[in-house]
Design a protein around this motif. Structure first.
Motif, short mmCIF file in Angstrom:
data_model
loop_
_atom_site.label_atom_id
_atom_site.label_comp_id
_atom_site.label_asym_id
_atom_site.label_seq_id
_atom_site.Cartn_x
_atom_site.Cartn_y
_atom_site.Cartn_z
N UNK A 185 40.30 9.46 76.33
CA UNK A 185 41.04 8.26 76.78
C UNK A 185 42.53 8.44 76.52
N UNK A 186 43.32 8.32 77.57
CA UNK A 186 44.74 8.69 77.54
C UNK A 186 45.64 7.67 76.85
N UNK A 187 45.08 6.52 76.43
CA UNK A 187 45.92 5.47 75.84
C UNK A 187 45.42 5.06 74.46
N UNK A 188 44.74 5.96 73.79
CA UNK A 188 44.25 5.72 72.44
C UNK A 188 45.42 5.59 71.47
N UNK A 189 45.36 4.58 70.60
CA UNK A 189 46.42 4.40 69.59
C UNK A 189 45.86 3.57 68.44
N UNK A 190 46.64 3.44 67.38
CA UNK A 190 46.27 2.60 66.25
C UNK A 190 47.54 2.08 65.60
N UNK A 191 47.40 1.48 64.43
CA UNK A 191 48.57 0.93 63.74
C UNK A 191 49.57 2.01 63.36
N UNK A 192 49.11 3.26 63.26
CA UNK A 192 49.98 4.34 62.80
C UNK A 192 50.60 5.13 63.94
N UNK A 193 50.32 4.78 65.19
CA UNK A 193 50.87 5.55 66.30
C UNK A 193 50.85 4.72 67.58
N UNK A 252 55.07 8.73 81.38
CA UNK A 252 54.84 8.91 79.96
C UNK A 252 55.01 7.63 79.18
N UNK A 253 55.66 7.73 78.02
CA UNK A 253 55.81 6.60 77.11
C UNK A 253 57.03 5.76 77.43
N UNK A 254 58.19 6.42 77.59
CA UNK A 254 59.43 5.70 77.83
C UNK A 254 60.02 5.95 79.20
N UNK A 255 59.31 6.67 80.05
CA UNK A 255 59.80 6.96 81.38
C UNK A 255 58.98 8.06 82.02
N UNK A 256 59.31 8.37 83.27
CA UNK A 256 58.64 9.45 83.98
C UNK A 256 59.28 10.79 83.62
N UNK A 257 58.43 11.82 83.59
CA UNK A 257 58.89 13.20 83.50
C UNK A 257 58.53 13.92 84.81
N UNK A 260 61.55 -4.39 65.42
CA UNK A 260 60.44 -3.64 65.99
C UNK A 260 60.57 -2.18 65.54
N UNK A 261 59.45 -1.50 65.43
CA UNK A 261 59.50 -0.09 65.03
C UNK A 261 59.61 0.82 66.24
N UNK A 262 59.94 2.04 65.96
CA UNK A 262 60.05 3.04 67.02
C UNK A 262 58.67 3.45 67.51
N UNK A 263 58.59 3.91 68.74
CA UNK A 263 57.35 4.49 69.26
C UNK A 263 56.97 5.71 68.42
N UNK A 264 55.68 5.92 68.24
CA UNK A 264 55.24 6.99 67.35
C UNK A 264 54.23 7.90 68.03
N UNK A 265 54.35 9.19 67.76
CA UNK A 265 53.45 10.18 68.33
C UNK A 265 52.01 9.96 67.86
N UNK A 266 51.08 10.39 68.67
CA UNK A 266 49.66 10.24 68.37
C UNK A 266 49.34 10.78 66.98
N UNK A 267 48.66 9.95 66.17
CA UNK A 267 48.33 10.38 64.81
C UNK A 267 47.10 11.29 64.83
N UNK A 307 56.39 18.73 70.95
CA UNK A 307 54.93 18.69 70.97
C UNK A 307 54.46 17.55 71.87
N UNK A 308 53.27 17.69 72.43
CA UNK A 308 52.64 16.57 73.11
C UNK A 308 52.62 15.38 72.15
N UNK A 309 53.02 14.20 72.64
CA UNK A 309 53.15 13.07 71.71
C UNK A 309 52.38 11.83 72.14
N UNK A 310 51.63 11.90 73.23
CA UNK A 310 50.70 10.83 73.59
C UNK A 310 49.34 11.47 73.90
N UNK A 311 48.27 10.70 73.86
CA UNK A 311 46.97 11.27 74.24
C UNK A 311 46.99 11.85 75.65
N UNK A 312 47.70 11.20 76.57
CA UNK A 312 47.80 11.72 77.93
C UNK A 312 48.36 13.14 77.92
N UNK A 313 49.45 13.34 77.18
CA UNK A 313 50.07 14.67 77.11
C UNK A 313 49.13 15.68 76.45
#
Length: 776
Positions: free
Chosen positions: A128-136, A218-223, A104-111, A304-310
């Protein structure tokens, strides 16, 4: 007009090439070049059958690695003559051949493309706070099992709407087979608990501006978040977390915003903006920010902010946020909603929640920069589990599991040349971290279809990772190899740099402590050898650790031990200027007697404890520290701005012997003289750092010019030491090797263990390994 001859090829592509948009990339590339055939996933990676003119095929093969998608890591492209292709065009075919071994690949910041959609009012994913694609987007954090498809992730709870399903099926769309694909109609939703109804992002922004502390899923846990410029909120966050001094990470909206508070070089900007989006330690320039963000430090940890939510939240706030792990001090991050409500009660005032389950806890990665380039301090989100490729000669014919250490724990799966490290899991003495470690072992075994035939452990018999590894070895009936702690540090660095098995090198292995040979404790060693064998040729002096583990939390104990070792029974008189920050006379006398009698005072050649002792002499957290490395980190900060203006102390020559020993008497006399004269503590700290580098760089003795020397162990996370040591070794004609891919500290141990185990498996009869359960 001549018709160009056509050739058919079968091409195997190996590496991290599944779940990253590689097949649609191949499809688009082949169609652009007018080629025919098909591409599919299988258990080994990606398989391509292709036919066309030779010139176009040459371009095609070169581009398979040279133009690969951003999240792909191509380990090899292997073309071979293929059967004639009957197809009239190029297609993507179904996967076949069993479960993938590419993991599996690593989680990736919003492209950039997804971020543009989120900010575009005309797009259906606007806001939309959960937007993603194949590149992120999420990968490791949401996966439950293999094969990696939506049904085996936490996205299975969200059936795709018609519009998302159409994108998912279209190879020309960047969301083709993006398993976390979602939109406001079908995907996860966001809400604010404890606040007013309405837009949860706008509501959270209002609360943060009002000085509140918000738990953010967030992505891998709460902040836990608050406004970085709000000194009151920062102080309250520290009080609630019981985190007195450990630096707090900041999140910013852009590189430009990072530059408003820190010095950001182009190299640092590239790290911040990478798909990994790690926390990067940056020189602190905005002195209006509260010093409580990072007490005793001149750098801030910024990401840097790394998800659409952030991104949405930072856009609404307009200034930097503290974004620290959602936990009490030293506990793992909360990841589940119910868990966060319970564990973060009393820490957070409000909760910004969503309903996409975090399956696997993954902390933020941490990196730093010096003149030698980037260094990884914590390898986690965005980096793990991307593989590290070992030198060709270390390719393992048997699957090897390396268990790592007990602190900053990781484990490593090695098959062939691919070493897959887990994310940073933490200190296994914590029950939740140990449970995570066990669960991730099971998950990685599934993801990589991996059953070990050889297990490598740390030589310390009481490490929980060692105990678990030996138990697994007994249950599976496979050999277990115990690797000396500092040999693993050395091997990790050599492996990073592609040093071949059998090639001899040196290492400076410097850290807090680890088990050496014959039950002795090491921490400041010069090693000579290779992956398969090593010997110690020099070291720091073996000095008492009065109180054992207590000496790691109370720097003054190490000061007493070092002064007694350097000056003998008259240490109080000879080193009187250095005793001002010791506790009461009775406490010192008790420790003095314990050292003299050898009571709970094992001896250790530890670089880390030497740094603690010097810090205590200068009044830098002399009585106790609140987190590992606190005193040494403060000492490094004190030293940094004075390094160019001073030099080290006059030093005594090393003591000769089978193992040459550094003599520290000259160092302590010099420090005592400076303290007596009232010299600035920053200057003394700088002179100590110069002296430490002088001492260690001299210990390899008459090593031949061109000799490679690995710099590994937690001490080399100190950038002043890493730069100073490397420069001194180069001045002697030696070739220093420093870590760039895995931590120099214990987070890199599992890579080194796997390299040592692979070398032993190749050099020793397999029967000897099986029958001996050998200790190396």
């Amino acid at each position: 007009m001549a018709i160009e001859a056509e050739t058919s090829l079968t091409i195997r592509v190996r590496g991290q090439v599944q779940g990253v948009g590689y097949r649609p990339f191949v499809w688009q590339l082949a169609r652009r070049l007018g080629l025919r055939g098909d591409v599919s996933n299988d258990a080994q990676g990606v398989l391509i059958h292709v036919a066309g003119p030779d010139q176009a095929l040459g371009q095609f093969v070169r581009a398979l690695a040279g133009e690969a998608p951003p999240l792909a890591h191509v380990a090899g492209v292997e073309p071979a003559p293929g059967a004639p292709v009957a197809a009239s065009d190029f297609t993507i075919t179904e996967s076949h051949g069993g479960h993938s071994r590419t993991g599996i690949t690593a989680d990736a910041a919003t492209c950039p493309a997804c971020l543009a959609e989120v900010r575009d009012p005309a797009e259906r994913r606007n806001g939309y706070a959960f937007t993603n694609c194949t590149h992120c987007g999420p990968r490791l954090t949401i996966v439950e099992a293999v094969p990696y498809d939506r049904a085996n992730t936490s996205m299975k709870a969200f059936p795709m709407c018609e519009a998302c399903a159409a994108e998912y099926r279209d190879p020309a769309d960047r969301r083709f087979h993006a398993q976390p694909i979602a939109c406001p109609d079908c995907g996860p939703r966001l809400w604010l608990e404890g606040g007013n109804e309405g837009d949860p992002i706008a509501g959270t922004a209002r609360l943060l501006r009002a000085g509140k502390i918000v738990a953010i899923k967030g992505l891998g846990g709460f902040h836990l978040a608050c406004i970085a410029r709000d000194a009151g909120a920062v102080a309250e966050l520290r009080r609630r977390k019981a985190r007195d001094a450990k630096p707090l990470a900041l999140m910013v909206a852009s590189v430009e915003q990072a530059r408003s508070i820190c010095d950001v070089t182009d190299e640092a900007a590239a790290l911040l903006s990478s798909s990994a989006a790690p926390i990067v330690l940056l020189p602190w320039t905005d002195r209006l920010l509260p010093r409580a963000l990072a007490p005793d430090q001149d750098h801030l940890g910024v990401m840097l902010a790394y998800t659409p939510l952030h991104h949405l939240l930072l856009d609404a706030i307009g200034e930097p946020l503290v974004m620290t792990s959602g936990n009490r001090s030293d506990e793992p991050q909360a990841i589940a909603n119910a868990e966060a409500r319970e564990r973060l009660a009393g820490l957070a005032d409000f909760w910004l929640m969503h309903d996409r389950e975090i399956v696997n806890r993954v902390d933020d990665s941490v990196m730093a920069l010096d003149a030698r380039g980037p260094m990884v301090l914590r390898r986690a989100r965005g980096m793990a589990p991307d593989p590290v490729t070992l030198p060709e000669g270390l390719a393992s014919d048997v699957p090897i599991l390396a268990m790592g250490g007990e602190l900053k724990a990781t484990f490593c799966l090695l098959r062939g040349r691919e070493a897959v490290l887990s994310q940073h899991i933490g200190d296994l003495e914590d029950a939740a971290a140990l449970a995570d470690y066990r669960r991730m072992l099971d998950l990685f075994g599934q993801l990589y279809d991996f059953t070990p035939e050889l297990i490598a452990v740390d030589a310390h018999p009481d490490y929980l990772s060692t105990r678990l590894g030996r138990r697994m070895g007994a249950e599976l009936g496979v050999p277990v190899v115990a690797v000396a702690h500092h040999h693993a540090h050395m091997a990790a660095c050599l492996a990073e740099h592609g040093v071949a098995p059998g090639e001899e090198a040196l290492a400076l292995a410097c850290d807090g402590l680890g088990l050496g040979t014959e039950g002795t404790l090491w921490g400041g060693e010069v090693l000579r050898g290779s992956y398969a064998s090593v010997e110690r040729i020099a070291a720091l002096p073996a000095v008492a650790l009065p109180g054992g583990a207590r000496a790691m939390r109370q720097p003054w104990r190490n000061l007493v031990a070092h002064l007694m070792h350097a000056f003998g029974p008259d240490w109080r008189e000879v080193a009187a200027p250095l005793t001002a920050h010791l506790p009461d006379a009775e406490s010192v006398s008790v420790i003095e007697q314990a050292i003299a009698r050898g009571l709970n005072s094992p001896r250790c050649s530890s670089a880390g404890r030497l740094f603690d002792a010097v810090a205590a002499a200068l009044g830098v957290h002399p009585l106790s520290i609140g987190h590992e490395g606190q005193a040494a980190m403060a000492l490094e900060c004190l030293a940094r701005r004075h390094m160019a203006a001073c030099e080290g102390y006059p030093l005594d020559a090393p003591e000769a012997g089978d193992v040459a020993r550094a003599s520290l008497g000259g160092l302590w006399r010099g420090i005592a003289g400076d303290v007596a004269q009232g010299t600035d503590p920053g200057v003394i700290a700088a002179r100590f750092h110069h002296s430490f580098s002088d001492i260690m760089a001299a210990l390899p003795g008459d090593a031949a010019p061109g000799t490679r020397i690995a710099l590994s162990g937690g001490t080399f996370q100190n950038r002043v030491v890493r730069e100073g040591m490397a420069a001194r070794l180069e001045a002697r004609g030696l070739v220093p090797l420093v870590h760039h891919k895995v931590p120099a500290g214990d987070g890199g141990l599992s890579l080194g263990q796997s390299a040592v185990a692979a070398a032993l498996a190749a050099s020793l009869p397999w029967g000897a390994l099986v029958n001996s359960r050998m200790n190396h």
